[in-house]
Motif scaffolding. Structure first.
Motif, mmCIF file in Angstrom:
data_model
loop_
_atom_site.group_PDB
_atom_site.id
_atom_site.type_symbol
_atom_site.label_atom_id
_atom_site.label_comp_id
_atom_site.label_asym_id
_atom_site.label_seq_id
_atom_site.Cartn_x
_atom_site.Cartn_y
_atom_site.Cartn_z
ATOM 1 N N GLU A 235 0.836 -1.205 0.000
ATOM 2 C CA GLU A 235 0.000 0.000 0.000
ATOM 3 C C GLU A 235 0.868 1.251 0.000
ATOM 4 O O GLU A 235 0.622 2.210 -0.747
ATOM 5 N N ASN A 236 1.917 1.245 0.821
ATOM 6 C CA ASN A 236 2.826 2.393 0.857
ATOM 7 C C ASN A 236 3.650 2.492 -0.420
ATOM 8 O O ASN A 236 3.949 3.595 -0.893
ATOM 9 N N ALA A 237 4.030 1.353 -0.985
ATOM 10 C CA ALA A 237 4.785 1.364 -2.241
ATOM 11 C C ALA A 237 3.939 1.949 -3.366
ATOM 12 O O ALA A 237 4.427 2.759 -4.175
ATOM 13 N N ARG A 238 2.675 1.556 -3.441
ATOM 14 C CA ARG A 238 1.791 2.102 -4.479
ATOM 15 C C ARG A 238 1.568 3.597 -4.288
ATOM 16 O O ARG A 238 1.496 4.352 -5.271
ATOM 17 N N ALA A 239 1.459 4.024 -3.037
ATOM 18 C CA ALA A 239 1.294 5.457 -2.776
ATOM 19 C C ALA A 239 2.517 6.232 -3.257
ATOM 20 O O ALA A 239 2.398 7.338 -3.807
ATOM 21 N N ARG A 240 3.699 5.655 -3.094
ATOM 22 C CA ARG A 240 4.922 6.298 -3.560
ATOM 23 C C ARG A 240 4.927 6.397 -5.083
ATOM 24 O O ARG A 240 5.304 7.418 -5.652
#
Length: 231
Positions: free
Chosen positions: A100-105
């Motif tokens: 989820e954090n990787a996609r947000a980045r």
């Protein structure tokens, strides 16, 4: 010192059973989901080591890159800068929270050639091969490190390389007396696989491997491996 796969008798720990494998994956999911919102606080700690490892790959514009255990995407910006819009970065992780954090980045930077995939790195398959691969602080928490290395080997073009940054207990010196505590801490903190033997597993699978850097009294290291065969 470089080691050649053909000069050794392959050795490996007995493979985990299916139940052990599944249990390890589930523990990893819980552990890394728990840390997914806090990983950024230590993102800079290993940044110089990660950057130096990526330098070893000599990435070129247009390269296709595989990252195993990408976490929240701390390597994405550097890799994307090197491969340009012409290249592609495919990143794999098992933790939904980390992804989820990787996609947000990715969305925040508008990177159209970076994509992430939730998968078990020991079994995932890809349609097209990669020029290079990267794994930072991830292989040592895999349930079966050798199978993860085999996944990468299969996925690389002949001549492809992987750079791995990872950690281990103290390899020598008086600090070795602390290793039981180190192992217990890493097991709790990261679901670390203390019996996996990252360097040995890589050296067994790849045609050539070399530990190129060590840090922190040898507890952190970088190993670069190459696939020379067409297999």
């Amino acid at each position: 010192m470089a080691t050649d796969r053909r000069d050794r008798t392959p050795t490996a720990d007995p493979p985990a059973t299916d139940d052990e494998h599944a249990a390890h994956l589930e523990r990893s999911r819980r552990v890394w989901d728990r840390w997914s919102d806090w990983y950024g606080t230590s993102e800079s700690d290993f940044e110089p080591i990660r950057e130096a490892a990526i330098d070893r790959l000599d990435l070129q514009r247009g390269d296709r890159v595989l990252e195993i255990g990408c976490g929240p995407g701390v390597n994405f910006e550097r890799v994307r800068r090197d491969i340009g819009a012409e290249g592609e970065l495919v990143a794999v992780d098992y933790s939904p929270g980390m992804l989820e954090n990787a996609r947000a980045r990715i969305e925040a930077h508008g990177w159209e050639n970076v994509r992430v995939l939730r998968a078990d790195a020991t079994t995932v398959e890809f349609d097209d091969p990669f020029d290079v691969a990267l794994a930072t602080l991830s292989l040592s928490v895999m349930p079966d490190i050798r199978r993860a290395a085999e996944t990468v080997y299969r996925s690389l073009v002949p001549g492809g390389r992987i750079a791995v940054v990872d950690i281990r207990s103290f390899p020598s010196g008086p600090a070795r007396v602390l290793n039981p505590l180190v192992r217990r801490f890493l097991r709790w903190y990261a679901n670390w696989n203390p019996d996996g033997g990252v360097v040995d597993a890589l050296a067994t699978v790849f045609d050539e491997c070399e530990v190129v850097d060590t840090h922190m009294a040898g507890t952190s290291y970088t190993v670069v491996c190459e696939k020379r065969d067409a297999g």
